[in-house]
Motif scaffolding. Sequence first.
Motif, PDB file in Angstrom:
ATOM      1  N   GLY A   1       0.888  -1.264  -0.095  1.00  0.00           N
ATOM      2  CA  GLY A   1       0.266  -0.051   0.033  1.00  0.00           C
ATOM      3  C   GLY A   1       0.700   1.310   0.000  1.00  0.00           C
ATOM      4  N   GLY A   2       2.150   1.002  -0.050  1.00  0.00           N
ATOM      5  CA  GLY A   2       3.016   2.255  -0.126  1.00  0.00           C
ATOM      6  C   GLY A   2       3.684   2.734   1.142  1.00  0.00           C
ATOM      7  N   LYS A   3       3.759   2.001   2.022  1.00  0.00           N
ATOM      8  CA  LYS A   3       4.222   2.672   3.330  1.00  0.00           C
ATOM      9  C   LYS A   3       5.807   2.319   3.627  1.00  0.00           C
ATOM     10  CE  LYS A   3       0.079   3.942   4.834  1.00  0.00           C
ATOM     11  NZ  LYS A   3      -0.393   5.419   4.852  1.00  0.00           N
ATOM     12  N   ILE A   4       6.412   3.332   3.590  1.00  0.00           N
ATOM     13  CA  ILE A   4       7.889   3.289   3.131  1.00  0.00           C
ATOM     14  C   ILE A   4       8.586   3.983   4.376  1.00  0.00           C
ATOM     15  CG2 ILE A   4      10.011   3.919   1.943  1.00  0.00           C
ATOM     16  CD1 ILE A   4       8.033   3.869  -0.599  1.00  0.00           C
ATOM     17  N   VAL A   5       9.793   3.348   4.769  1.00  0.00           N
ATOM     18  CA  VAL A   5      10.608   3.773   6.075  1.00  0.00           C
ATOM     19  C   VAL A   5      12.147   3.624   5.334  1.00  0.00           C
ATOM     20  CG1 VAL A   5      11.787   3.134   8.175  1.00  0.00           C
ATOM     21  CG2 VAL A   5       9.376   3.215   7.943  1.00  0.00           C
ATOM     22  N   PHE A   6      12.661   5.071   5.506  1.00  0.00           N
ATOM     23  CA  PHE A   6      14.449   4.822   5.362  1.00  0.00           C
ATOM     24  C   PHE A   6      14.872   4.885   6.831  1.00  0.00           C
ATOM     25  CE2 PHE A   6      13.329   5.254   1.119  1.00  0.00           C
ATOM     26  CZ  PHE A   6      14.804   5.387   0.567  1.00  0.00           C
ATOM     27  N   TYR A   7      15.958   4.262   7.108  1.00  0.00           N
ATOM     28  CA  TYR A   7      16.697   4.478   8.302  1.00  0.00           C
ATOM     29  C   TYR A   7      17.860   5.567   7.999  1.00  0.00           C
ATOM     30  CZ  TYR A   7      14.407   0.308  10.218  1.00  0.00           C
ATOM     31  OH  TYR A   7      13.708  -0.534  10.596  1.00  0.00           O
ATOM     32  N   THR A   8      18.100   6.187   8.871  1.00  0.00           N
ATOM     33  CA  THR A   8      19.312   7.280   8.823  1.00  0.00           C
ATOM     34  C   THR A   8      20.728   6.513   8.458  1.00  0.00           C
ATOM     35  OG1 THR A   8      19.523   7.287  11.085  1.00  0.00           O
ATOM     36  CG2 THR A   8      18.153   9.162  10.153  1.00  0.00           C
ATOM     37  N   GLY A   9      20.811   5.262   8.823  1.00  0.00           N
ATOM     38  CA  GLY A   9      21.978   4.494   8.595  1.00  0.00           C
ATOM     39  C   GLY A   9      22.527   4.379   7.111  1.00  0.00           C
ATOM     40  N   ILE A  10      21.370   4.404   6.327  1.00  0.00           N
ATOM     41  CA  ILE A  10      21.417   4.209   4.912  1.00  0.00           C
ATOM     42  C   ILE A  10      21.966   5.394   4.292  1.00  0.00           C
ATOM     43  CG2 ILE A  10      19.314   4.759   4.068  1.00  0.00           C
ATOM     44  CD1 ILE A  10      19.551   2.137   2.184  1.00  0.00           C
ATOM     45  N   LEU A  11      21.827   6.560   4.849  1.00  0.00           N
ATOM     46  CA  LEU A  11      22.004   7.776   4.168  1.00  0.00           C
ATOM     47  C   LEU A  11      23.562   8.100   3.913  1.00  0.00           C
ATOM     48  CD1 LEU A  11      19.554  10.480   5.813  1.00  0.00           C
ATOM     49  CD2 LEU A  11      19.274   9.043   3.669  1.00  0.00           C
ATOM     50  N   PRO A  12      24.403   7.712   4.413  1.00  0.00           N
ATOM     51  CA  PRO A  12      25.946   7.658   4.040  1.00  0.00           C
ATOM     52  C   PRO A  12      26.439   6.931   2.829  1.00  0.00           C
ATOM     53  CG  PRO A  12      25.723   7.648   6.701  1.00  0.00           C
ATOM     54  CD  PRO A  12      24.394   7.181   5.898  1.00  0.00           C
ATOM     55  N   ILE A  13      25.245   5.942   2.810  1.00  0.00           N
ATOM     56  CA  ILE A  13      25.751   5.100   1.668  1.00  0.00           C
ATOM     57  C   ILE A  13      24.943   5.870   0.340  1.00  0.00           C
ATOM     58  CG2 ILE A  13      25.338   2.981   0.455  1.00  0.00           C
ATOM     59  CD1 ILE A  13      26.972   3.012   3.077  1.00  0.00           C
ATOM     60  N   THR A  14      23.878   6.070   0.335  1.00  0.00           N
ATOM     61  CA  THR A  14      23.060   6.758  -0.704  1.00  0.00           C
ATOM     62  C   THR A  14      23.778   8.075  -1.142  1.00  0.00           C
ATOM     63  OG1 THR A  14      21.571   7.993   0.938  1.00  0.00           O
ATOM     64  CG2 THR A  14      20.813   5.927  -0.062  1.00  0.00           C
ATOM     65  N   GLN A  15      24.229   8.937  -0.259  1.00  0.00           N
ATOM     66  CA  GLN A  15      25.258  10.183  -0.209  1.00  0.00           C
ATOM     67  C   GLN A  15      24.311  11.284  -1.019  1.00  0.00           C
ATOM     68  OE1 GLN A  15      28.796   9.136  -2.593  1.00  0.00           O
ATOM     69  NE2 GLN A  15      29.604   7.915  -0.825  1.00  0.00           N
ATOM     70  N   THR A  16      23.682  11.290  -2.063  1.00  0.00           N
ATOM     71  CA  THR A  16      23.010  12.421  -2.581  1.00  0.00           C
ATOM     72  C   THR A  16      21.519  11.775  -3.042  1.00  0.00           C
ATOM     73  OG1 THR A  16      23.309  11.217  -4.832  1.00  0.00           O
ATOM     74  CG2 THR A  16      24.937  12.554  -4.074  1.00  0.00           C
ATOM     75  N   GLU A  17      20.687  13.089  -3.360  1.00  0.00           N
ATOM     76  CA  GLU A  17      19.357  12.735  -3.441  1.00  0.00           C
ATOM     77  C   GLU A  17      19.202  11.575  -4.550  1.00  0.00           C
ATOM     78  OE1 GLU A  17      15.533  15.301  -5.286  1.00  0.00           O
ATOM     79  OE2 GLU A  17      17.009  16.412  -4.231  1.00  0.00           O
ATOM     80  N   THR A  18      20.090  11.698  -5.614  1.00  0.00           N
ATOM     81  CA  THR A  18      19.807  10.834  -6.703  1.00  0.00           C
ATOM     82  C   THR A  18      20.071   9.238  -5.926  1.00  0.00           C
ATOM     83  OG1 THR A  18      20.602  12.212  -8.331  1.00  0.00           O
ATOM     84  CG2 THR A  18      20.782   9.851  -8.572  1.00  0.00           C
ATOM     85  N   GLY A  19      21.111   9.182  -5.141  1.00  0.00           N
ATOM     86  CA  GLY A  19      21.239   7.863  -4.531  1.00  0.00           C
ATOM     87  C   GLY A  19      20.059   7.398  -3.449  1.00  0.00           C
ATOM     88  N   VAL A  20      19.438   8.416  -2.931  1.00  0.00           N
ATOM     89  CA  VAL A  20      18.222   8.269  -2.294  1.00  0.00           C
ATOM     90  C   VAL A  20      17.058   7.574  -3.316  1.00  0.00           C
ATOM     91  CG1 VAL A  20      16.236   9.129  -1.163  1.00  0.00           C
ATOM     92  CG2 VAL A  20      18.538   9.707  -0.244  1.00  0.00           C
ATOM     93  N   ALA A  21      17.079   8.315  -4.468  1.00  0.00           N
ATOM     94  CA  ALA A  21      16.146   7.973  -5.456  1.00  0.00           C
ATOM     95  C   ALA A  21      16.333   6.374  -6.047  1.00  0.00           C
ATOM     96  CB  ALA A  21      16.053   8.936  -6.590  1.00  0.00           C
ATOM     97  N   VAL A  22      17.605   6.071  -6.063  1.00  0.00           N
ATOM     98  CA  VAL A  22      17.763   4.628  -6.236  1.00  0.00           C
ATOM     99  C   VAL A  22      17.097   3.503  -5.384  1.00  0.00           C
ATOM    100  CG1 VAL A  22      19.424   2.747  -6.579  1.00  0.00           C
ATOM    101  CG2 VAL A  22      20.085   4.925  -7.416  1.00  0.00           C
ATOM    102  N   VAL A  23      17.219   3.784  -4.033  1.00  0.00           N
ATOM    103  CA  VAL A  23      16.654   3.075  -3.113  1.00  0.00           C
ATOM    104  C   VAL A  23      15.149   3.142  -3.014  1.00  0.00           C
ATOM    105  CG1 VAL A  23      16.307   2.681  -0.330  1.00  0.00           C
ATOM    106  CG2 VAL A  23      18.765   3.164  -1.653  1.00  0.00           C
ATOM    107  N   MET A  24      14.598   4.705  -3.056  1.00  0.00           N
ATOM    108  CA  MET A  24      13.279   4.809  -3.077  1.00  0.00           C
ATOM    109  C   MET A  24      12.550   4.064  -4.297  1.00  0.00           C
ATOM    110  SD  MET A  24      10.846   6.360  -1.327  1.00  0.00           S
ATOM    111  CE  MET A  24      11.577   7.702  -0.436  1.00  0.00           C
ATOM    112  N   GLY A  25      13.155   4.304  -5.689  1.00  0.00           N
ATOM    113  CA  GLY A  25      12.481   3.518  -6.767  1.00  0.00           C
ATOM    114  C   GLY A  25      12.498   1.805  -6.471  1.00  0.00           C
ATOM    115  N   HIS A  26      13.429   1.280  -5.655  1.00  0.00           N
ATOM    116  CA  HIS A  26      13.358  -0.115  -5.522  1.00  0.00           C
ATOM    117  C   HIS A  26      12.048  -0.166  -4.406  1.00  0.00           C
ATOM    118  CE1 HIS A  26      15.078  -3.901  -4.644  1.00  0.00           C
ATOM    119  NE2 HIS A  26      14.652  -3.884  -3.163  1.00  0.00           N
TER     120      HIS A  26
END
Length: 269
Positions: free
Chosen positions: A109-134
Amino acid sequence: MKKIVLLLALVLVVSACKVNPFTGKKVLNFYPNSQIFPMAFAQYDQFLGENKVLEGTTEAKMITNVGQRISSAAERWLTANGYPGYLKDYKWEYNLVKDTLVNAWCMPGGKIVFYTGILPITQTETGVAVVMGHEVAHALADHGAQRMSAGTLQQLGAVAGNVAIQDPQKRNTFNQAYGIGSTVGLMLPFSRGHESEADRIGLQIMAIAGYNPDEAAELWKRMKANAGGNAPPEFLSTHPSNDTRIHNLTKWAPLAKQEAAKFGVTSFQ
């Protein structure tokens, strides 16, 4: 009893086929949105109440913005390809939770959580978009309901075996073999297939949203470096190996750009 169990399994399989609009393939799904979404929404709200949700920060706002861009891109694709209203029951929500876990997840149904621990790996907004798209792709493809459906069939198989085998020793041997065989031979490959499918769909919708799909392979190179060789063998994992993902994402990125071009998107962030 054995015949009843087998008949029930057959009825479930025959009656539970749904088409994945992104692949055109029929998938196994016993659970309608009207049944599974309310349960998922309740569990999500409970999780948020038990964890530290960050609100109003730059990073939290970015998570929401990226999620909205990508879910909107998904709706554009669905509408253009003959599935208007496909997302009418979805209640998109994107939250950032303070935790060192290098992870993100999505509920039906579209309920998404990101943990702050992944942000050093995503690094940028585009990196976040990779994970978010998935993660959005998991929701679009009903992967949660499909996993529940596969689990139901796995349980029915165990019940059928226990009903059919009268000898206690043979039944014990069956249960041990069935547990390992159905997990390694069926459930884990099923899960890895979902992860690869979410990677491919995610690339497509992130590109339509204006994010560069080439960044996906780069992100997984960082994920591989962060794991430091601690990942289990692929055949014992719910996810493809990092090397498999990097190879696939590199191969699929040009196709995602071609799909985005159909929507007039030819430059990427």
